[in-house]
Design a protein around this motif. Structure first.
Motif, PDB file in Angstrom:
ATOM      1  N   ARG A 341       8.041 -34.366 -30.827  1.00 18.76           N
ATOM      2  CA  ARG A 341       7.609 -33.971 -32.167  1.00 18.76           C
ATOM      3  C   ARG A 341       6.507 -34.897 -32.667  1.00 18.76           C
ATOM      4  NH1 ARG A 341       9.814 -30.927 -36.350  1.00 18.76           N
ATOM      5  NH2 ARG A 341       9.163 -31.549 -38.434  1.00 18.76           N
ATOM      6  N   GLN A 342       5.482 -34.311 -33.308  1.00 18.98           N
ATOM      7  CA  GLN A 342       4.362 -35.069 -33.851  1.00 18.98           C
ATOM      8  C   GLN A 342       4.495 -35.210 -35.369  1.00 18.98           C
ATOM      9  OE1 GLN A 342       2.109 -36.367 -31.488  1.00 18.98           O
ATOM     10  NE2 GLN A 342       3.844 -35.554 -30.301  1.00 18.98           N
ATOM     11  N   PRO A 343       3.819 -36.200 -35.964  1.00 20.29           N
ATOM     12  CA  PRO A 343       3.925 -36.400 -37.426  1.00 20.29           C
ATOM     13  C   PRO A 343       3.545 -35.179 -38.248  1.00 20.29           C
ATOM     14  CG  PRO A 343       2.889 -38.303 -36.388  1.00 20.29           C
ATOM     15  CD  PRO A 343       3.005 -37.253 -35.324  1.00 20.29           C
ATOM     16  N   ASP A 344       2.640 -34.333 -37.741  1.00 20.80           N
ATOM     17  CA  ASP A 344       2.218 -33.153 -38.512  1.00 20.80           C
ATOM     18  C   ASP A 344       3.168 -31.975 -38.360  1.00 20.80           C
ATOM     19  OD1 ASP A 344       1.715 -32.472 -35.915  1.00 20.80           O
ATOM     20  OD2 ASP A 344      -0.404 -31.945 -36.209  1.00 20.80           O
ATOM     21  N   GLY A 345       4.279 -32.158 -37.636  1.00 20.31           N
ATOM     22  CA  GLY A 345       5.249 -31.091 -37.474  1.00 20.31           C
ATOM     23  C   GLY A 345       5.081 -30.271 -36.212  1.00 20.31           C
ATOM     24  N   SER A 346       3.977 -30.497 -35.483  1.00 22.99           N
ATOM     25  CA  SER A 346       3.773 -29.797 -34.223  1.00 22.99           C
ATOM     26  C   SER A 346       4.523 -30.530 -33.101  1.00 22.99           C
ATOM     27  CB  SER A 346       2.292 -29.699 -33.902  1.00 22.99           C
ATOM     28  OG  SER A 346       1.739 -31.004 -33.718  1.00 22.99           O
ATOM     29  N   TYR A 347       4.456 -29.975 -31.896  1.00 24.70           N
ATOM     30  CA  TYR A 347       5.126 -30.581 -30.745  1.00 24.70           C
ATOM     31  C   TYR A 347       4.145 -30.674 -29.592  1.00 24.70           C
ATOM     32  CZ  TYR A 347       9.591 -29.720 -33.077  1.00 24.70           C
ATOM     33  OH  TYR A 347      10.641 -29.710 -33.967  1.00 24.70           O
ATOM     34  N   LEU A 348       4.219 -31.766 -28.854  1.00 22.15           N
ATOM     35  CA  LEU A 348       3.515 -31.891 -27.584  1.00 22.15           C
ATOM     36  C   LEU A 348       4.545 -31.699 -26.485  1.00 22.15           C
ATOM     37  CD1 LEU A 348       0.990 -34.851 -27.954  1.00 22.15           C
ATOM     38  CD2 LEU A 348       0.513 -32.397 -27.862  1.00 22.15           C
ATOM     39  N   ALA A 349       4.279 -30.756 -25.597  1.00 19.44           N
ATOM     40  CA  ALA A 349       5.249 -30.423 -24.551  1.00 19.44           C
ATOM     41  C   ALA A 349       4.581 -30.471 -23.196  1.00 19.44           C
ATOM     42  CB  ALA A 349       5.834 -29.031 -24.794  1.00 19.44           C
ATOM     43  N   ALA A 350       5.296 -31.029 -22.240  1.00 25.40           N
ATOM     44  CA  ALA A 350       4.814 -31.024 -20.865  1.00 25.40           C
ATOM     45  C   ALA A 350       4.903 -29.604 -20.318  1.00 25.40           C
ATOM     46  CB  ALA A 350       5.641 -31.979 -20.014  1.00 25.40           C
ATOM     47  N   GLY A 351       4.039 -29.300 -19.361  1.00 32.71           N
ATOM     48  CA  GLY A 351       4.070 -27.970 -18.777  1.00 32.71           C
ATOM     49  C   GLY A 351       5.388 -27.683 -18.077  1.00 32.71           C
ATOM     50  N   SER A 352       6.076 -28.752 -17.663  1.00 36.04           N
ATOM     51  CA  SER A 352       7.362 -28.582 -16.987  1.00 36.04           C
ATOM     52  C   SER A 352       8.518 -28.426 -17.958  1.00 36.04           C
ATOM     53  CB  SER A 352       7.619 -29.781 -16.076  1.00 36.04           C
ATOM     54  OG  SER A 352       7.631 -30.984 -16.841  1.00 36.04           O
ATOM     55  N   ALA A 353       8.241 -28.458 -19.260  1.00 33.49           N
ATOM     56  CA  ALA A 353       9.305 -28.327 -20.259  1.00 33.49           C
ATOM     57  C   ALA A 353      10.036 -26.997 -20.086  1.00 33.49           C
ATOM     58  CB  ALA A 353       8.727 -28.427 -21.670  1.00 33.49           C
ATOM     59  N   SER A 354      11.339 -27.053 -20.201  1.00 32.99           N
ATOM     60  CA  SER A 354      12.168 -25.865 -19.995  1.00 32.99           C
ATOM     61  C   SER A 354      12.010 -24.880 -21.148  1.00 32.99           C
ATOM     62  CB  SER A 354      13.635 -26.284 -19.863  1.00 32.99           C
ATOM     63  OG  SER A 354      14.488 -25.181 -19.963  1.00 32.99           O
ATOM     64  N   VAL A 355      11.834 -23.611 -20.808  1.00 31.72           N
ATOM     65  CA  VAL A 355      11.779 -22.562 -21.827  1.00 31.72           C
ATOM     66  C   VAL A 355      13.100 -22.503 -22.589  1.00 31.72           C
ATOM     67  CG1 VAL A 355      11.630 -20.055 -22.170  1.00 31.72           C
ATOM     68  CG2 VAL A 355      10.055 -21.202 -20.613  1.00 31.72           C
ATOM     69  N   ARG A 356      14.174 -22.831 -21.893  1.00 32.24           N
ATOM     70  CA  ARG A 356      15.485 -22.849 -22.543  1.00 32.24           C
ATOM     71  C   ARG A 356      15.517 -23.858 -23.685  1.00 32.24           C
ATOM     72  NH1 ARG A 356      20.853 -21.694 -21.802  1.00 32.24           N
ATOM     73  NH2 ARG A 356      22.339 -23.367 -22.200  1.00 32.24           N
ATOM     74  N   GLU A 357      14.918 -25.054 -23.477  1.00 35.38           N
ATOM     75  CA  GLU A 357      14.873 -26.061 -24.536  1.00 35.38           C
ATOM     76  C   GLU A 357      13.938 -25.623 -25.654  1.00 35.38           C
ATOM     77  OE1 GLU A 357      16.690 -28.481 -24.975  1.00 35.38           O
ATOM     78  OE2 GLU A 357      17.678 -28.732 -23.050  1.00 35.38           O
ATOM     79  N   LEU A 358      12.823 -24.967 -25.298  1.00 33.74           N
ATOM     80  CA  LEU A 358      11.901 -24.474 -26.319  1.00 33.74           C
ATOM     81  C   LEU A 358      12.572 -23.425 -27.199  1.00 33.74           C
ATOM     82  CD1 LEU A 358       8.688 -24.165 -24.119  1.00 33.74           C
ATOM     83  CD2 LEU A 358       9.074 -25.815 -25.949  1.00 33.74           C
ATOM     84  N   LYS A 359      13.352 -22.553 -26.599  1.00 37.88           N
ATOM     85  CA  LYS A 359      14.069 -21.532 -27.362  1.00 37.88           C
ATOM     86  C   LYS A 359      15.061 -22.184 -28.314  1.00 37.88           C
ATOM     87  CE  LYS A 359      15.624 -17.962 -25.175  1.00 37.88           C
ATOM     88  NZ  LYS A 359      16.298 -17.150 -24.126  1.00 37.88           N
ATOM     89  N   ARG A 360      15.736 -23.215 -27.816  1.00 34.58           N
ATOM     90  CA  ARG A 360      16.746 -23.888 -28.646  1.00 34.58           C
ATOM     91  C   ARG A 360      16.090 -24.677 -29.780  1.00 34.58           C
ATOM     92  NH1 ARG A 360      20.610 -27.750 -25.411  1.00 34.58           N
ATOM     93  NH2 ARG A 360      21.164 -25.724 -24.527  1.00 34.58           N
ATOM     94  N   LEU A 361      14.970 -25.353 -29.480  1.00 32.11           N
ATOM     95  CA  LEU A 361      14.346 -26.229 -30.468  1.00 32.11           C
ATOM     96  C   LEU A 361      13.527 -25.451 -31.489  1.00 32.11           C
ATOM     97  CD1 LEU A 361      13.839 -29.202 -31.257  1.00 32.11           C
ATOM     98  CD2 LEU A 361      11.825 -29.137 -29.798  1.00 32.11           C
ATOM     99  N   LEU A 362      12.761 -24.458 -31.015  1.00 32.20           N
ATOM    100  CA  LEU A 362      11.827 -23.746 -31.892  1.00 32.20           C
ATOM    101  C   LEU A 362      12.299 -22.350 -32.267  1.00 32.20           C
ATOM    102  CD1 LEU A 362       8.466 -24.735 -30.159  1.00 32.20           C
ATOM    103  CD2 LEU A 362       9.643 -25.877 -32.038  1.00 32.20           C
ATOM    104  N   GLY A 363      13.420 -21.925 -31.735  1.00 36.84           N
ATOM    105  CA  GLY A 363      13.940 -20.600 -32.073  1.00 36.84           C
ATOM    106  C   GLY A 363      13.159 -19.462 -31.461  1.00 36.84           C
ATOM    107  N   TRP A 364      12.505 -19.708 -30.326  1.00 35.81           N
ATOM    108  CA  TRP A 364      11.752 -18.637 -29.666  1.00 35.81           C
ATOM    109  C   TRP A 364      12.695 -17.537 -29.210  1.00 35.81           C
ATOM    110  CZ3 TRP A 364       7.558 -21.111 -25.996  1.00 35.81           C
ATOM    111  CH2 TRP A 364       6.592 -21.751 -26.794  1.00 35.81           C
TER     112      TRP A 364
END
Length: 424
Positions: A341-364
């Motif tokens: 998580r970045q100070p402006d509310g955005s996120y920096l994610a590695a390309g290897s980041a799991s879509v499962r974690e993205l769904k859980r964190l960002l509600g995708w």
């Protein structure tokens, strides 16, 4: 009947309405009891809970005795009200008495007691069970006859009351129970319970470390390189291969090897003596099953293979546990694995980041059958290898490619979801 004093008739009417209210309230209270809390109280030795639980084991008999008592009281109250009306106003007062009695029973013997019982079921049900049990024994022949006739009628409609039982909670119902537990279960514990419920919906392929990111020891490397890798390893166990990761020889426990190395007993020749045979895991194995398999095989690391036996990646027991309790080495408020998580509310994610974690964190809201990593998701959307600065929308979330490496996305920025415009 003409010799009964009028005040005594009014008293009898009041008692009958009160008893009718007791039967009505007990019915609602017993039927709205939380069965799981009731079972818990009964196991803890609560006498009222035990009595209520026994009554609820045969709901047809319970309803039978309650309705017998309730209808008897209402009919008796109607008869007494008729006598009072004839005494006070003759036959012309019967209509007024009927209307007044109906309103009285509706308010004082139905709505009010049932509302109270629905709001305080345990306070009403436990004392009621103390009276209903002996009353059921006393009037059992009449209750049996009533239930027999009622069950025969239900049988004609294709319903068998003996087969109707309390159905277990489904996964989604249990999820609702956990979500609505409120302050009774801490929020962190709620997340852990929900994660356990989700284990059978994910496979080892969803959380594995891809083969191109697997850190291991190549037996064909220089011995100095091997010892330096062992000494600097941040992992407890490392795969050992020869000439390439497809030629897996096994797994070593780094601490044991370091101990032998410090004692001067580790050489290239006896390194393989510390290697344990590899443990292979099919790619479609559900996480809850793999956790049991790890326990059965007494393993903590497995090599994920596809249907052709090709190595896809690596999964560990810690990876599965992190699916339940969250990351062990990062602050959940700031990072989840490869997502920061970045100070402006955005996120920096590695390309290897799991879509499962993205769904859980960002509600995708993305299908679980698609790509398993952010890199795969971006490549699927663009259908080519993007250049840094390329932007796209994934589930209305702006995604900007920040850095690429070879033929994959290395880092991407994920911004807040864009709310779609309302259509008039």
């Amino acid at each position: 009947m003409d010799g009964i004093p009028l005040p005594l008739l009014f008293l009898a009417l009041g008692v009958l309405i009160l008893l009718s209210a007791c039967f009505s309230g007990s019915e609602t209270a017993l039927m709205t009891l939380n069965r799981y809390r009731l079972r818990h109280l009964a196991r803890d030795g609560h006498r009222g809970a035990r009595r209520a639980e026994r009554l609820l084991q045969r709901p047809d008999r319970l309803i039978g005795i309650i309705l017998l008592g309730n209808n008897f009281m209402n009919i008796a109250a109607s008869s007494v009200a008729t006598l009072i009306a004839l005494r006070l106003g003759g036959e012309g007062a019967l209509a007024a008495a009927t209307g007044l009695l109906t309103l009285t029973i509706l308010i004082f013997a139905e709505v009010a007691p049932k509302t109270l019982a629905a709001l305080r079921p345990e306070r009403v049900a436990f004392p009621a069970a103390l009276v209903l049990r002996p009353l059921l024994r006393l009037l059992y022949p009449l209750v049996w006859l009533t239930n027999t006739l009622a069950n025969a009628l239900l049988g004609l409609l294709g319903v068998n009351p003996s087969e109707e039982g309390e159905s277990p909670l489904s996964r989604e119902e249990l999820r609702t129970v956990v979500n609505e537990a409120g302050a009774m279960i801490p929020q962190r514990h709620q997340r852990m319970l929900l994660s356990i419920l989700d284990l059978d919906q994910a496979t080892v392929e969803d959380i594995m470390v891809p083969r191109n990111e697997v850190a291991g020891i190549d037996l064909e490397a220089d011995w100095r390189t091997i010892t330096a890798q062992i000494a600097a390893s941040e992992y407890t166990r490392l795969p050992v291969f020869e000439g390439g990761i497809d030629n897996i020889r096994g797994v070593i426990h780094v601490r044991r090897v370091v101990t032998a190395m410090l004692d001067g007993e580790l050489t290239r020749d006896n390194l393989l003596e510390h290697v344990r045979p590899p443990y292979f895991v099919p790619e479609g194995t559900p996480l809850h099953r793999q956790m049991i398999n790890f326990q059965t095989e007494k393993r903590r690391i497995g090599l994920v293979v596809d249907e052709y036996g090709e190595l896809l990646g690596l999964v560990t027991l810690e990876d599965i546990l992190e699916e339940i309790v969250g990351e062990f080495t990062t602050d959940p408020a700031e990072a989840v694995g490869d997502i920061h998580r970045q100070p402006d509310g955005s996120y920096l994610a590695a390309g290897s980041a799991s879509v499962r974690e993205l769904k859980r964190l960002l509600g995708w809201e993305i299908s679980a059958d698609g790509p398993k990593t952010l890199n795969g998701l971006i490549l699927e959307q663009l259908e080519n290898i993007p250049e840094p600065g390329t932007s796209l929308l994934i589930d209305n979330h702006p995604v900007t490619v920040m850095q690429t490496e070879d033929n994959r996305v290395k880092v991407a920025r994920l911004d807040r979801r864009i709310q779609p415009a309302n259509k008039d």
